[in-house]
Write a protein that holds these residues in place. Structure first.
Motif, PDB file in Angstrom:
ATOM      1  N   THR A  56      60.831  80.388 181.938  1.00 53.60           N
ATOM      2  CA  THR A  56      61.772  79.324 181.598  1.00 53.60           C
ATOM      3  C   THR A  56      62.023  79.277 180.091  1.00 53.60           C
ATOM      4  N   ALA A  57      61.141  79.849 179.341  1.00 52.92           N
ATOM      5  CA  ALA A  57      61.264  79.972 177.887  1.00 52.92           C
ATOM      6  C   ALA A  57      60.381  81.135 177.462  1.00 52.92           C
ATOM      7  N   GLU A  58      60.320  81.374 176.175  1.00 51.83           N
ATOM      8  CA  GLU A  58      59.583  82.539 175.696  1.00 51.83           C
ATOM      9  C   GLU A  58      58.112  82.501 176.087  1.00 51.83           C
ATOM     10  N   GLU A  59      57.519  81.312 176.096  1.00 51.19           N
ATOM     11  CA  GLU A  59      56.093  81.215 176.380  1.00 51.19           C
ATOM     12  C   GLU A  59      55.784  80.238 177.521  1.00 51.19           C
ATOM     13  N   SER A  60      56.710  80.055 178.432  1.00 49.15           N
ATOM     14  CA  SER A  60      56.475  79.148 179.563  1.00 49.15           C
ATOM     15  C   SER A  60      57.027  79.758 180.849  1.00 49.15           C
TER      16      SER A  60
END
Length: 261
Positions: A56-60
């Protein structure tokens, strides 16, 4: 069309099949040697609209996702081979198996059938047959003038004939066993057929190779528990009603949407 209608349809079909299985069990509650069935369910394929673990994002990542089921189906029926209650009859030709194992009989086409039904009789040639007239395998023929027949726990058959007080041994009964009895094909007439799933029949004398012992003058009753089946029937009825309610609700929602377009 509302997707819930199709999902509920699979539920109605599955519960209808379950009710057929239960009704067959109840119909055979008094059948000698009958083994009950149970329906095995599995869910259908899912529509994966959001993949669990997707970024969902770079680290999630998504912790769960969005997965919509398509319903249920009956994957199969499982034959349950728990032993039924032994019933004393006192008849010489009634022989039950206490433990594992099956009787072998020769079918009209020459194939071998397997059964737990030990209610045997004599044909016109004094041969041991089942209720359909199929010969017991290995065969056993009684000599002329038999006054009594005794079957030992390990399958030795002895008779006393007229004019001779000493019993004479005339045969040895054998039992067949399978690595996976649940893989046997139900044939009807209290018979099963060997399949690739059951494995090959392994013959042995009663009490050997893991097979049970014989009990003369007794019959194995059906392993159907009538009370349990009635509870299952009520549960199936409630599940059917709930799926019917889903169809009714989905139909009302469609009608509302159509009227307000």
């Amino acid at each position: 069309m509302h997707g819930a209608l199709f999902v509920a349809k699979t539920g109605l079909s599955a519960q209808d099949t379950s009710l057929k299985v239960i009704s067959n069990n109840l119909a055979n509650v008094s059948t000698v040697g009958f083994k009950k069935d149970r329906a095995v369910f599995e869910d259908l394929m899912y529509q994966i609209q959001r993949q669990p673990g997707a970024q969902t994002a770079e680290e999630s990542q998504l912790p769960s996702g969005l997965q919509l089921g398509s319903g249920v189906r009956v994957a199969g029926t499982q034959k349950l081979f728990q032993e039924g209650e032994l019933q004393t009859t006192g008849e010489s030709f009634d022989i039950s198996i206490q433990g594992r194992g099956f009787w072998q009989v020769t079918l009209p086409n020459g194939d071998t059938g397997y059964t737990r039904h030990g209610q045997f009789q004599l044909n016109a040639d004094s041969e041991i047959v089942n209720s359909e007239g199929y010969l017991l395998d290995p065969g056993l023929t009684l000599p002329t003038g038999v006054q009594s027949m005794t079957v030992s726990n390990d399958g030795i058959v002895s008779v006393v004939v007229q004019g001779d007080v000493n019993p004479q041994q005339i045969g040895q009964l054998q039992l067949a066993d399978f690595a996976n009895p649940q893989g046997l094909q139900s044939y009807g007439q209290n018979l099963y057929l060997e399949t690739a799933a059951s494995g090959n029949a392994v013959l042995s004398n009663p009490g050997e190779g893991g097979t049970g012992q014989l009990r003369q003058g007794m019959l194995e009753g059906s392993n159907v528990n009538a009370v349990e089946e009635l509870v299952n029937m009520i549960t199936t009825q409630r599940a059917y009603e709930m799926n019917s309610k889903v169809i009714s609700t989905a139909d009302q929602m469609l009608s509302y949407v159509t009227q307000n377009l």
